[in-house]
Every structure is written in C-alpha cells, then in structure tokens.
Write a protein that holds these residues in place. Structure first.
Motif, PDB file in Angstrom:
ATOM      1  N   TYR A 129       0.832  -1.206   0.000  1.00  0.00           N
ATOM      2  CA  TYR A 129       0.000   0.000   0.000  1.00  0.00           C
ATOM      3  C   TYR A 129       0.868   1.259   0.000  1.00  0.00           C
ATOM      4  CZ  TYR A 129      -3.440   3.426   1.639  1.00  0.00           C
ATOM      5  OH  TYR A 129      -4.246   4.531   1.765  1.00  0.00           O
ATOM      6  N   LYS A 130       1.935   1.218   0.800  1.00  0.00           N
ATOM      7  CA  LYS A 130       2.817   2.384   0.934  1.00  0.00           C
ATOM      8  C   LYS A 130       3.869   2.456  -0.168  1.00  0.00           C
ATOM      9  CE  LYS A 130       1.310   3.932   4.990  1.00  0.00           C
ATOM     10  NZ  LYS A 130       0.756   5.296   5.182  1.00  0.00           N
ATOM     11  N   GLY A 131       4.048   1.373  -0.918  1.00  0.00           N
ATOM     12  CA  GLY A 131       5.069   1.369  -1.960  1.00  0.00           C
ATOM     13  C   GLY A 131       6.471   1.137  -1.448  1.00  0.00           C
ATOM     14  N   HIS A 132       6.598   0.465  -0.304  1.00  0.00           N
ATOM     15  CA  HIS A 132       7.909   0.213   0.292  1.00  0.00           C
ATOM     16  C   HIS A 132       8.503  -1.066  -0.314  1.00  0.00           C
ATOM     17  CE1 HIS A 132       7.255   3.525   2.859  1.00  0.00           C
ATOM     18  NE2 HIS A 132       6.498   2.918   3.760  1.00  0.00           N
ATOM     19  N   LEU A 133       9.240  -0.896  -1.402  1.00  0.00           N
ATOM     20  CA  LEU A 133       9.723  -2.023  -2.188  1.00  0.00           C
ATOM     21  C   LEU A 133      10.620  -2.955  -1.384  1.00  0.00           C
ATOM     22  CD1 LEU A 133      10.015  -3.446  -4.953  1.00  0.00           C
ATOM     23  CD2 LEU A 133      11.930  -1.897  -5.424  1.00  0.00           C
ATOM     24  N   GLU A 134      11.630  -2.413  -0.717  1.00  0.00           N
ATOM     25  CA  GLU A 134      12.597  -3.266  -0.031  1.00  0.00           C
ATOM     26  C   GLU A 134      11.988  -3.978   1.167  1.00  0.00           C
ATOM     27  OE1 GLU A 134      15.371  -4.192  -1.308  1.00  0.00           O
ATOM     28  OE2 GLU A 134      14.857  -2.892  -2.993  1.00  0.00           O
ATOM     29  N   ILE A 135      11.045  -3.325   1.836  1.00  0.00           N
ATOM     30  CA  ILE A 135      10.358  -4.006   2.938  1.00  0.00           C
ATOM     31  C   ILE A 135       9.531  -5.164   2.389  1.00  0.00           C
ATOM     32  CG2 ILE A 135       8.587  -3.761   4.723  1.00  0.00           C
ATOM     33  CD1 ILE A 135       9.570  -0.903   5.143  1.00  0.00           C
ATOM     34  N   ALA A 136       8.832  -4.917   1.280  1.00  0.00           N
ATOM     35  CA  ALA A 136       8.063  -5.996   0.651  1.00  0.00           C
ATOM     36  C   ALA A 136       8.979  -7.140   0.248  1.00  0.00           C
ATOM     37  CB  ALA A 136       7.307  -5.459  -0.558  1.00  0.00           C
ATOM     38  N   ARG A 137      10.163  -6.807  -0.291  1.00  0.00           N
ATOM     39  CA  ARG A 137      11.114  -7.846  -0.697  1.00  0.00           C
ATOM     40  C   ARG A 137      11.552  -8.691   0.502  1.00  0.00           C
ATOM     41  NH1 ARG A 137      13.906  -7.723  -5.275  1.00  0.00           N
ATOM     42  NH2 ARG A 137      13.797  -5.444  -5.409  1.00  0.00           N
ATOM     43  N   LEU A 138      11.864  -8.028   1.602  1.00  0.00           N
ATOM     44  CA  LEU A 138      12.297  -8.752   2.798  1.00  0.00           C
ATOM     45  C   LEU A 138      11.190  -9.657   3.324  1.00  0.00           C
ATOM     46  CD1 LEU A 138      14.234  -5.917   4.677  1.00  0.00           C
ATOM     47  CD2 LEU A 138      15.219  -7.980   3.651  1.00  0.00           C
ATOM     48  N   LEU A 139       9.968  -9.166   3.298  1.00  0.00           N
ATOM     49  CA  LEU A 139       8.848  -9.986   3.772  1.00  0.00           C
ATOM     50  C   LEU A 139       8.630 -11.201   2.887  1.00  0.00           C
ATOM     51  CD1 LEU A 139       6.403  -7.095   4.711  1.00  0.00           C
ATOM     52  CD2 LEU A 139       7.438  -8.720   6.301  1.00  0.00           C
ATOM     53  N   LEU A 140       8.746 -11.011   1.584  1.00  0.00           N
ATOM     54  CA  LEU A 140       8.579 -12.138   0.663  1.00  0.00           C
ATOM     55  C   LEU A 140       9.715 -13.142   0.815  1.00  0.00           C
ATOM     56  CD1 LEU A 140       7.329 -10.183  -2.461  1.00  0.00           C
ATOM     57  CD2 LEU A 140       6.008 -11.807  -1.082  1.00  0.00           C
TER      58      LEU A 140
ATOM     59  N   LEU B   4       5.922  -8.451  -6.730  1.00  0.00           N
ATOM     60  CA  LEU B   4       4.882  -9.402  -6.362  1.00  0.00           C
ATOM     61  C   LEU B   4       4.639 -10.407  -7.485  1.00  0.00           C
ATOM     62  CD1 LEU B   4       2.386  -6.890  -4.740  1.00  0.00           C
ATOM     63  CD2 LEU B   4       3.699  -8.634  -3.529  1.00  0.00           C
ATOM     64  N   SER B   5       4.614  -9.910  -8.713  1.00  0.00           N
ATOM     65  CA  SER B   5       4.419 -10.799  -9.854  1.00  0.00           C
ATOM     66  C   SER B   5       5.551 -11.807  -9.974  1.00  0.00           C
ATOM     67  CB  SER B   5       4.306  -9.972 -11.136  1.00  0.00           C
ATOM     68  OG  SER B   5       4.064 -10.791 -12.261  1.00  0.00           O
ATOM     69  N   SER B   6       6.764 -11.381  -9.676  1.00  0.00           N
ATOM     70  CA  SER B   6       7.916 -12.285  -9.773  1.00  0.00           C
ATOM     71  C   SER B   6       7.865 -13.392  -8.732  1.00  0.00           C
ATOM     72  CB  SER B   6       9.227 -11.502  -9.629  1.00  0.00           C
ATOM     73  OG  SER B   6       9.489 -11.152  -8.278  1.00  0.00           O
ATOM     74  N   TYR B   7       7.064 -13.205  -7.691  1.00  0.00           N
ATOM     75  CA  TYR B   7       6.858 -14.248  -6.680  1.00  0.00           C
ATOM     76  C   TYR B   7       5.577 -15.038  -6.935  1.00  0.00           C
ATOM     77  CZ  TYR B   7      10.732 -13.219  -3.523  1.00  0.00           C
ATOM     78  OH  TYR B   7      11.991 -13.085  -2.961  1.00  0.00           O
TER      79      TYR B   7
END
Length: 206
Positions: free
Chosen positions: A13-24, A56-59
């Motif tokens: 939602y916030k557009g935090h790419l690196e945080i999303a990457r770490l979570l994935l 997200l698509s890459s996962y």
C-alpha cells in the motif's frame, strides 16, 4: 489487525519495495487478502506502485479478480498507464521470466528448485536470449547441457543423478586404470564421461 491487514499488505500500500522484498524472502503469504478481499497486488496496482507490482508478480502473485476487480482494472481506473501496460505485457510470464526484477540469488534459487526455462509466453529462455544482467546470464547458462561448471544451476533430482553417475565413472577409473598408462586412459575416460553426462542429465531428470 482486525481487518486482516498484513505487514506485506501495508508495505505494498505504501510502496515500500525493499520491505516488501524482505517480507517475501521471509515467506510472507503473497496472496493473503484483507477481510474485504483486497490483495497486496491489487492495492499496489491501485496505488500505482509499479516496482512493487513487478516484485509481487515475480513471486507468483495471483492476478485473479478481487471483489473490487482485477489488478489490471485497478491500475487503469487510477490512470497508471505504465503499470497497466506492464501488467498486460507480462500476463504470460512465469516468475523466472521477470529478469528485470530477479536478483541473481533468486534466479539461482528458482533454477535449482526446478523452474522451467520453456514455460510461459514468452518463456524465460526467450526473454533471457537478448537480456542483460546476472539473472539472464544464469538462465542462458542453465539452458546449456549439463557440465561440472553448470551443475549448481540444475534442480535437485538432476544434481543427484549427476553426482551418482560421476561417482560411478570415478569408481570405474579407480578399478580398471591403476598403472601410469592406464591413468592417462582414465583421464580420457573421465573427460568422455563428462561429455556423455551432458546428454544424460537434463533439467527434467526424475
């Protein structure tokens, strides 16, 4: 949160790419929706976060419709033309085809876990043919016949079969080539064995 909001959803939602990457990377559930059915990919597209949507698509994030529509519809509804165009262009991609997003480590992980080089439209190998970067280079190497140099790019079953056959070749060498002349012949036999394994070992080895 009571509405089912997850840390990954908030990052998207916030557009935090690196945080999303770490979570994935930590195995966050990529498709876990809020109680209203809104998914991380949908909200990333709604907000126009192109790089987050690519990640997200890459996962393997689902592009199925939510109660609010599809991710493509979300991007279009907010005028995110670049994101909408990318979603259309990447409809047939598998995770391994996301060359611009994949790190070398993730590309290696996908290759070693058995990701196909030939599925999708276009396929990962087709995209990698003229691609730049480490992920594209790894895919091109993985498409070559098996060799000791490419061993680590093959799936577990193929690596296990290769290891078994290589051990067998060495055991034959040790048993039947013990003198100096035989040692020379043994080296030739090993080289020949590696060449043969290039045809005997495939990525789809069972």
């Amino acid at each position: 949160m009571n509405d089912g909001t997850t840390p990954l959803y908030i990052a998207c939602y916030k557009g935090h790419l690196e945080i999303a990457r770490l979570l994935l990377e930590a195995s966050a559930d990529i498709n876990q929706a809020r109680s209203d059915g809104c998914t991380p990919l949908f909200v990333a597209c709604l907000k126009g976060h192109l790089e987050v949507a690519k990640l997200l698509s890459s996962y393997g994030a689902s592009r199925a419709a939510t109660p609010f529509g599809t991710p493509e519809e979300a991007a279009n509804s907010r005028g995110h033309a670049d994101l909408a165009a990318w979603l259309v262009a990447s409809r047939g991609w598998t995770p391994l085809a996301h060359l611009e997003t994949l790190t070398a480590a993730r590309a290696l992980s996908l290759l070693r876990s058995g990701a196909s080089l030939h599925e999708g439209e276009p396929t990962p190998l087709q995209r990698a043919a003229g691609g730049e970067g480490e992920a594209a280079a790894l895919i091109r190497r993985a498409a070559a016949p098996w060799s000791p140099a490419s061993h680590l790019l093959f799936p577990a079953a193929a690596r296990a079969r290769a290891a078994l056959l290589v051990r067998s070749i060495y055991e034959i060498h040790e048993r039947y080539h013990l003198d100096s002349a035989g040692a020379t012949n043994g080296i030739a036999a090993l080289d020949f064995g590696h060449c043969v394994l290039g045809f005997a070992i495939t990525r789809e080895t069972q």
